[in-house]
Scaffold this motif. Structure first.
Motif, mmCIF file in Angstrom:
data_model
loop_
_atom_site.group_PDB
_atom_site.id
_atom_site.type_symbol
_atom_site.label_atom_id
_atom_site.label_comp_id
_atom_site.label_asym_id
_atom_site.label_seq_id
_atom_site.Cartn_x
_atom_site.Cartn_y
_atom_site.Cartn_z
ATOM 1 N N SER A 1 -28.204 21.699 14.310
ATOM 2 C CA SER A 1 -29.332 22.556 14.649
ATOM 3 C C SER A 1 -30.546 22.247 13.792
ATOM 4 C CB SER A 1 -28.940 24.020 14.441
ATOM 5 O OG SER A 1 -28.958 24.352 13.061
ATOM 6 N N PRO A 2 -31.718 22.746 14.191
ATOM 7 C CA PRO A 2 -32.854 22.726 13.256
ATOM 8 C C PRO A 2 -32.521 23.561 12.023
ATOM 9 C CG PRO A 2 -33.569 23.245 15.500
ATOM 10 C CD PRO A 2 -32.076 23.323 15.503
ATOM 11 N N ALA A 3 -33.212 23.286 10.933
ATOM 12 C CA ALA A 3 -32.981 24.035 9.702
ATOM 13 C C ALA A 3 -33.475 25.463 9.847
ATOM 14 C CB ALA A 3 -33.682 23.354 8.535
ATOM 15 N N SER A 4 -32.774 26.367 9.198
ATOM 16 C CA SER A 4 -33.228 27.750 9.134
ATOM 17 C C SER A 4 -34.543 27.836 8.364
ATOM 18 C CB SER A 4 -32.183 28.613 8.432
ATOM 19 O OG SER A 4 -32.147 28.286 7.040
ATOM 20 N N ALA A 5 -35.134 28.998 8.385
ATOM 21 C CA ALA A 5 -36.278 29.222 7.508
ATOM 22 C C ALA A 5 -35.835 29.043 6.060
ATOM 23 C CB ALA A 5 -36.837 30.625 7.727
ATOM 24 N N PRO A 6 -36.700 28.552 5.185
ATOM 25 C CA PRO A 6 -36.302 28.338 3.786
ATOM 26 C C PRO A 6 -36.073 29.653 3.055
ATOM 27 C CG PRO A 6 -38.644 27.906 4.075
ATOM 28 C CD PRO A 6 -38.081 28.109 5.440
ATOM 29 N N VAL A 7 -35.128 29.622 2.117
ATOM 30 C CA VAL A 7 -34.816 30.781 1.279
ATOM 31 C C VAL A 7 -35.093 30.397 -0.169
ATOM 32 C CG1 VAL A 7 -33.053 32.423 0.559
ATOM 33 C CG2 VAL A 7 -33.024 31.515 2.884
ATOM 34 N N PRO A 8 -36.246 30.813 -0.731
ATOM 35 C CA PRO A 8 -36.524 30.504 -2.137
ATOM 36 C C PRO A 8 -35.879 31.537 -3.058
ATOM 37 C CG PRO A 8 -38.436 31.555 -1.131
ATOM 38 C CD PRO A 8 -37.380 31.456 -0.053
ATOM 39 N N VAL A 9 -35.218 31.066 -4.094
ATOM 40 C CA VAL A 9 -34.650 31.952 -5.110
ATOM 41 C C VAL A 9 -34.857 31.309 -6.475
ATOM 42 C CG1 VAL A 9 -32.895 32.983 -3.612
ATOM 43 C CG2 VAL A 9 -32.356 30.922 -4.910
ATOM 44 N N THR A 10 -34.917 32.122 -7.499
ATOM 45 C CA THR A 10 -35.027 31.638 -8.868
ATOM 46 C C THR A 10 -33.957 32.306 -9.703
ATOM 47 O OG1 THR A 10 -37.414 31.274 -8.683
ATOM 48 C CG2 THR A 10 -36.499 31.446 -10.900
ATOM 49 N N THR A 11 -33.134 31.506 -10.348
ATOM 50 C CA THR A 11 -32.076 32.054 -11.185
ATOM 51 C C THR A 11 -32.660 32.542 -12.508
ATOM 52 O OG1 THR A 11 -31.628 29.807 -11.962
ATOM 53 C CG2 THR A 11 -30.235 30.656 -10.186
ATOM 54 N N PRO A 12 -32.135 33.632 -13.058
ATOM 55 C CA PRO A 12 -32.653 34.145 -14.325
ATOM 56 C C PRO A 12 -32.195 33.297 -15.502
ATOM 57 C CG PRO A 12 -30.787 35.452 -13.613
ATOM 58 C CD PRO A 12 -31.069 34.487 -12.504
ATOM 59 N N GLY A 13 -32.864 33.478 -16.636
ATOM 60 C CA GLY A 13 -32.491 32.760 -17.848
ATOM 61 C C GLY A 13 -33.433 31.603 -18.118
ATOM 62 N N THR A 14 -33.029 30.743 -19.039
ATOM 63 C CA THR A 14 -33.830 29.577 -19.406
ATOM 64 C C THR A 14 -32.964 28.337 -19.439
ATOM 65 O OG1 THR A 14 -33.449 29.991 -21.769
ATOM 66 C CG2 THR A 14 -35.448 30.932 -20.796
ATOM 67 N N ASP A 15 -33.583 27.195 -19.193
ATOM 68 C CA ASP A 15 -32.889 25.909 -19.232
ATOM 69 C C ASP A 15 -33.900 24.862 -19.677
ATOM 70 O OD1 ASP A 15 -31.381 23.654 -18.904
ATOM 71 O OD2 ASP A 15 -31.175 23.806 -16.731
ATOM 72 N N ASP A 16 -33.692 24.284 -20.866
ATOM 73 C CA ASP A 16 -34.635 23.288 -21.369
ATOM 74 C C ASP A 16 -34.361 21.889 -20.834
ATOM 75 O OD1 ASP A 16 -32.365 22.513 -22.723
ATOM 76 O OD2 ASP A 16 -33.107 23.051 -24.717
ATOM 77 N N GLY A 17 -33.338 21.743 -19.994
ATOM 78 C CA GLY A 17 -33.057 20.454 -19.380
ATOM 79 C C GLY A 17 -32.206 19.522 -20.210
ATOM 80 N N ARG A 18 -31.947 19.870 -21.470
ATOM 81 C CA ARG A 18 -31.195 18.944 -22.324
ATOM 82 C C ARG A 18 -29.770 18.750 -21.830
ATOM 83 N NH1 ARG A 18 -32.983 20.998 -28.409
ATOM 84 N NH2 ARG A 18 -35.236 20.607 -28.156
ATOM 85 N N GLY A 19 -29.173 19.803 -21.294
ATOM 86 C CA GLY A 19 -27.796 19.692 -20.834
ATOM 87 C C GLY A 19 -27.631 18.890 -19.565
ATOM 88 N N THR A 20 -28.731 18.586 -18.871
ATOM 89 C CA THR A 20 -28.637 17.840 -17.617
ATOM 90 C C THR A 20 -29.277 16.464 -17.725
ATOM 91 O OG1 THR A 20 -30.691 18.859 -16.844
ATOM 92 C CG2 THR A 20 -28.621 19.957 -16.250
#
Length: 324
Positions: free
Chosen positions: A208-227
């Motif tokens: 099917s075509p894609a649904s409408a987008p669902v934007p979400v933001t997870t709480p907390g912080t991530d400095d990117g070092r772990g990824t």
């Protein structure tokens, strides 16, 4: 990254408590003992010729190098130890299959099989070229820094919806059965914005075509070092009158397989590295052309596209000089 369909979450949480007892010998603790059986194994038909198999990581067992997926007694897939799901393809329509999963450690020891789970592929509809309608009214609800619940309205199809595929950006990250209109996506990053969409699929692989987008933001912080990739190194070599930069690194330790990297050269995007199949185990390497002039200084770094569809943190920056 482990993603658990919403109705199965309590069951899988309980199964994570199951451990192995004495498999592979080894009376002196975990050293010399084969991995235990994977738990939380599920199988869901994705189409008339494919089944989506998922499982939990074997707990408390260091050094799991790979998981092997069996159809009956036949090994059909082997994936890195960081990957906990796979699509088994080239199956027959209207057929019941039984799947098990086994863990293999870095010493080559193969653990016992998981419990068998069954899935039935639907019939293949002849000359079915009609795609399902797009899923309606998608919604997202944050459950924590690392998980969200998604829901949507059922799609319509003249032959029936077999599965729903969940995308983050343009990366497919999960599949659930056609009778489900909600799922929980886990293994996300705190303090990160996501945009999810859902597509319906029928037995003939019409999408099917894609649904409408669902934007979400997870709480907390991530400095990117772990990824970020670790152990990043860069050197140069000269061949055929040209200079090349040679990169090597260890992939970030994330729950899932990394198949794409973006390379930054002198502050600008230089190239992307994409493995078409399963990436190599352990340390990775890549070389690329930078010109024919000696004595040129270059700054280089890279980052990985994570299994959740987002880009991870940048590696440390390295500086190299051609001919140096």
């Amino acid at each position: 990254m482990r993603r658990v369909p919403w109705p199965l979450l309590p069951v899988c949480a309980a199964l994570l408590l199951v451990t192995s007892c004495g498999w592979g010998g080894g009376a002196d603790g975990d050293e010399g003992r084969a991995p235990g059986p994977p738990t939380g194994v599920t199988a869901q038909a994705g189409s008339a010729t494919s089944v989506h198999v998922m499982w939990n990581a074997v707990p408390d067992t260091p050094g799991v190098r790979a998981y092997q997926v069996y159809r009956g007694t036949t090994k059909v897939e082997e994936v890195p130890g960081s990957q906990h799901m796979v699509d088994v393809t080239r199956l027959r329509p209207s057929t019941v299959y039984a799947f098990t999963v086994r863990a293999r450690d870095s010493a080559g020891r193969l653990g016992p099989p998981s419990r068998a789970v069954r899935a039935r592929t639907p019939a293949l509809a002849a000359a079915d070229r009609s795609a399902p309608t797009r899923p309606s009214h998608p919604a997202g609800r944050v459950l924590g820094g690392r998980e969200v619940q998604l829901s949507w309205g059922a799609s319509r199809d003249d032959r029936g919806v077999v599965s729903y595929d969940v995308y983050q950006g343009d990366a497919k990250i999960h599949t659930v059965g056609g009778d489900q209109t909600a799922t929980v996506v886990t293994g996300l990053r705190p303090g990160t914005g996501y945009v999810f969409t859902v597509r319906a699929r029928d037995a003939a692989e019409n999408v099917s075509p894609a649904s409408a987008p669902v934007p979400v933001t997870t709480p907390g912080t991530d400095d990117g070092r772990g990824t970020a990739p670790v152990g990043f190194a860069a050197t140069t070599h000269h061949t055929g009158g040209a200079y090349y930069i040679d990169l090597s690194w260890d992939p970030p330790r994330v729950d899932g397989v990394v198949t794409e990297y973006r390379i930054l050269l002198d502050g600008a995007a230089a190239t992307s590295l994409v493995w078409g199949g399963t990436p190599p185990h352990g340390r990775a390497g890549y070389s690329f052309y930078v010109g024919r002039t000696a004595g040129q200084e270059h700054r280089v770094r890279l980052r990985a596209r994570l299994p959740d569809g987002t880009w991870g943190g940048w590696s440390a920056q390295r500086t190299v000089t051609t001919g140096g």
